[in-house]
Design an enzyme around this catalytic site. Sequence first.
Site, mmCIF file in Angstrom:
data_model
loop_
_atom_site.group_PDB
_atom_site.id
_atom_site.type_symbol
_atom_site.label_atom_id
_atom_site.label_comp_id
_atom_site.label_asym_id
_atom_site.label_seq_id
_atom_site.Cartn_x
_atom_site.Cartn_y
_atom_site.Cartn_z
ATOM 1 N N ASP A 45 14.480 -22.818 23.329
ATOM 2 C CA ASP A 45 15.049 -23.090 24.520
ATOM 3 C C ASP A 45 16.509 -23.030 24.634
ATOM 4 O OD1 ASP A 45 14.256 -24.568 27.318
ATOM 5 O OD2 ASP A 45 16.372 -25.610 26.436
ATOM 6 N N TYR A 50 25.020 -23.555 27.582
ATOM 7 C CA TYR A 50 25.185 -24.061 26.431
ATOM 8 C C TYR A 50 26.272 -23.636 25.392
ATOM 9 C CZ TYR A 50 20.755 -26.449 27.511
ATOM 10 O OH TYR A 50 19.690 -27.276 28.234
ATOM 11 N N LYS A 77 18.490 -20.100 31.090
ATOM 12 C CA LYS A 77 18.340 -20.568 32.517
ATOM 13 C C LYS A 77 19.486 -20.073 33.213
ATOM 14 C CE LYS A 77 16.672 -24.771 30.160
ATOM 15 N NZ LYS A 77 17.402 -25.063 28.676
ATOM 16 N N HIS A 110 18.366 -23.566 36.587
ATOM 17 C CA HIS A 110 18.849 -24.946 35.640
ATOM 18 C C HIS A 110 18.867 -25.949 36.558
ATOM 19 C CE1 HIS A 110 21.120 -25.679 31.801
ATOM 20 N NE2 HIS A 110 20.436 -26.738 32.158
HETATM 21 P P1 NAP Z 1 16.648 -34.803 22.109
HETATM 22 O O1 NAP Z 1 16.178 -33.625 21.695
HETATM 23 O O2 NAP Z 1 15.940 -35.926 22.577
HETATM 24 O O3 NAP Z 1 17.654 -35.289 21.059
HETATM 25 C C1 NAP Z 1 18.607 -34.752 20.335
HETATM 26 C C2 NAP Z 1 19.292 -35.565 19.259
HETATM 27 O O4 NAP Z 1 18.527 -36.196 18.479
HETATM 28 C C3 NAP Z 1 20.333 -34.434 18.709
HETATM 29 O O5 NAP Z 1 21.468 -35.543 18.379
HETATM 30 C C4 NAP Z 1 19.725 -34.357 17.146
HETATM 31 O O6 NAP Z 1 20.689 -34.589 16.014
HETATM 32 C C5 NAP Z 1 18.911 -35.946 17.096
HETATM 33 N N1 NAP Z 1 17.466 -35.613 16.408
HETATM 34 C C6 NAP Z 1 16.763 -34.605 16.433
HETATM 35 N N2 NAP Z 1 15.650 -34.714 15.492
HETATM 36 C C7 NAP Z 1 15.598 -35.853 14.998
HETATM 37 C C8 NAP Z 1 15.007 -36.684 14.403
HETATM 38 N N3 NAP Z 1 13.770 -36.099 13.845
HETATM 39 N N4 NAP Z 1 15.346 -37.628 13.857
HETATM 40 C C9 NAP Z 1 16.427 -38.307 14.498
HETATM 41 N N5 NAP Z 1 17.195 -37.422 14.969
HETATM 42 C C10 NAP Z 1 17.098 -36.483 15.555
HETATM 43 O O7 NAP Z 1 18.036 -34.393 23.539
HETATM 44 P P2 NAP Z 1 18.489 -33.170 24.255
HETATM 45 O O8 NAP Z 1 19.128 -32.296 23.267
HETATM 46 O O9 NAP Z 1 19.141 -33.844 25.344
HETATM 47 O O10 NAP Z 1 16.991 -32.467 24.578
HETATM 48 C C11 NAP Z 1 16.442 -31.437 23.999
HETATM 49 C C12 NAP Z 1 16.586 -29.933 24.760
HETATM 50 O O11 NAP Z 1 16.105 -30.173 25.994
HETATM 51 C C13 NAP Z 1 18.207 -29.820 24.714
HETATM 52 O O12 NAP Z 1 18.905 -29.264 23.398
HETATM 53 C C14 NAP Z 1 17.895 -28.326 25.748
HETATM 54 O O13 NAP Z 1 17.540 -27.163 24.972
HETATM 55 C C15 NAP Z 1 17.027 -29.047 26.767
HETATM 56 N N6 NAP Z 1 17.650 -29.893 27.732
HETATM 57 C C16 NAP Z 1 17.427 -29.232 29.152
HETATM 58 C C17 NAP Z 1 18.066 -29.836 29.997
HETATM 59 C C18 NAP Z 1 17.962 -29.035 31.620
HETATM 60 O O14 NAP Z 1 19.140 -29.642 32.232
HETATM 61 N N7 NAP Z 1 17.062 -28.222 31.818
HETATM 62 C C19 NAP Z 1 18.846 -31.095 30.149
HETATM 63 C C20 NAP Z 1 19.048 -31.831 28.704
HETATM 64 C C21 NAP Z 1 18.435 -30.968 27.536
HETATM 65 P P3 NAP Z 1 20.645 -33.507 15.018
HETATM 66 O O15 NAP Z 1 21.031 -32.003 15.532
HETATM 67 O O16 NAP Z 1 21.713 -33.934 13.872
HETATM 68 O O17 NAP Z 1 19.244 -33.489 14.317
#
Ligand code: NAP
Length: 306
Positions: A45, A50, A77, A110
């Site tokens: 994704d 980003y 996006k 987005h």
């Molecule tokens: P998330 O995936 O809930 O959390 C990411 C965080 O969790 C990072 O700090 C990561 O750190 C840590 N992490 C990952 N795996 C882990 C594990 N197994 N144990 C402990 N910590 C862990 O949050 P997010 O990045 O907000 O959401 C995921 C993806 O969704 C984004 O990267 C993006 O691609 C997409 N997104 C889209 C939108 C939108 O508006 N469409 C908004 C937000 C997000 P490390 O990297 O250090 O492991």
Amino acid sequence: MQKTRKLNDGNSIPVIGLGTWKSEQNLVGEAVKFALTKAGYKHIDCASIYKNEPDVGQAFKEAFQTVKREEVFITSKLWNTEHHPEDVERAYRKTLSDLNLEYLDLYLMHWGVAFKKSGENLEPLNKDGKIITDNVAVKDTWQAMEELVKKGLVKSIGVANFTGPMLIDLLSYAKVTPVVDQIELHPYNTQDGLIEFCNYKEIAVTAYSSLGRQGADREGPRLFDEKIVENLAQKYKKTKAQVLLNWAVGRGTIAIPKSTNPERIAENIDIFDFELTADERNDLNSLNKNYRFVNPASWWGVPYFV
Ligand code: NAP
């Protein structure tokens, strides 16, 4: 649990993908390569906002020497400053070029709001610190995205951060039904009504921030501190992240956890060997408090989710 899910246009999406928001430019390439060549990911994704698509693109170039491009599902996006219909194809082609790809599997709007173009500034604020929007109808942007499908440039199109009323409006004129709505979902923000509506309209739902975000810049309650999450992790001999991702996929959504750490990348896709019971899912659902980790009110000076 199935590892892929059929979209309403016949294409298939793997139910676990790698997120790349806030993945540092110097780390994201290795993360993507590891995910694709070692950890068994088939879904990445991305987004132009980003600011790491060229780094991801370099990783794709290298990974696709051994992995088949057509076996990987890649999303990106359209950013809010590119909503003018005449800008959409150019923005899409820029993302393709940055990602070193000939096509995307999925292109998402987005956010359902247009921002004024302001040079390099992708989130232009007025003197009161409020976002400067532009008068472009979502309809016009969506129709330009439909053109990308018609021209065979992209396989599927969808939206992100669309609420129920926004989808109802879009569906009143869409010739191409969005295949996906990508929204924030985790036990603190279960959005059951929106998921039910999407199921009814055959729009798949992708969950973002499934882990409740864990980065240093995060604020708010901590899913990892919840007793129920810890108990389930102990019961199934899995990690808390795996419990949360199993919950997400088990309720029929697609999850895209972000990590640049190889161990965690591998951990986050190793979720298919257990299944929470209905009662356990209900216990997790009961944590809901409609809490959003991603709330643009703080960046744009005005609420978006109203
Ligand atoms: P998330 O995936 O809930 O959390 C990411 C965080 O969790 C990072 O700090 C990561 O750190 C840590 N992490 C990952 N795996 C882990 C594990 N197994 N144990 C402990 N910590 C862990 O949050 P997010 O990045 O907000 O959401 C995921 C993806 O969704 C984004 O990267 C993006 O691609 C997409 N997104 C889209 C939108 C939108 O508006 N469409 C908004 C937000 C997000 P490390 O990297 O250090 O492991």
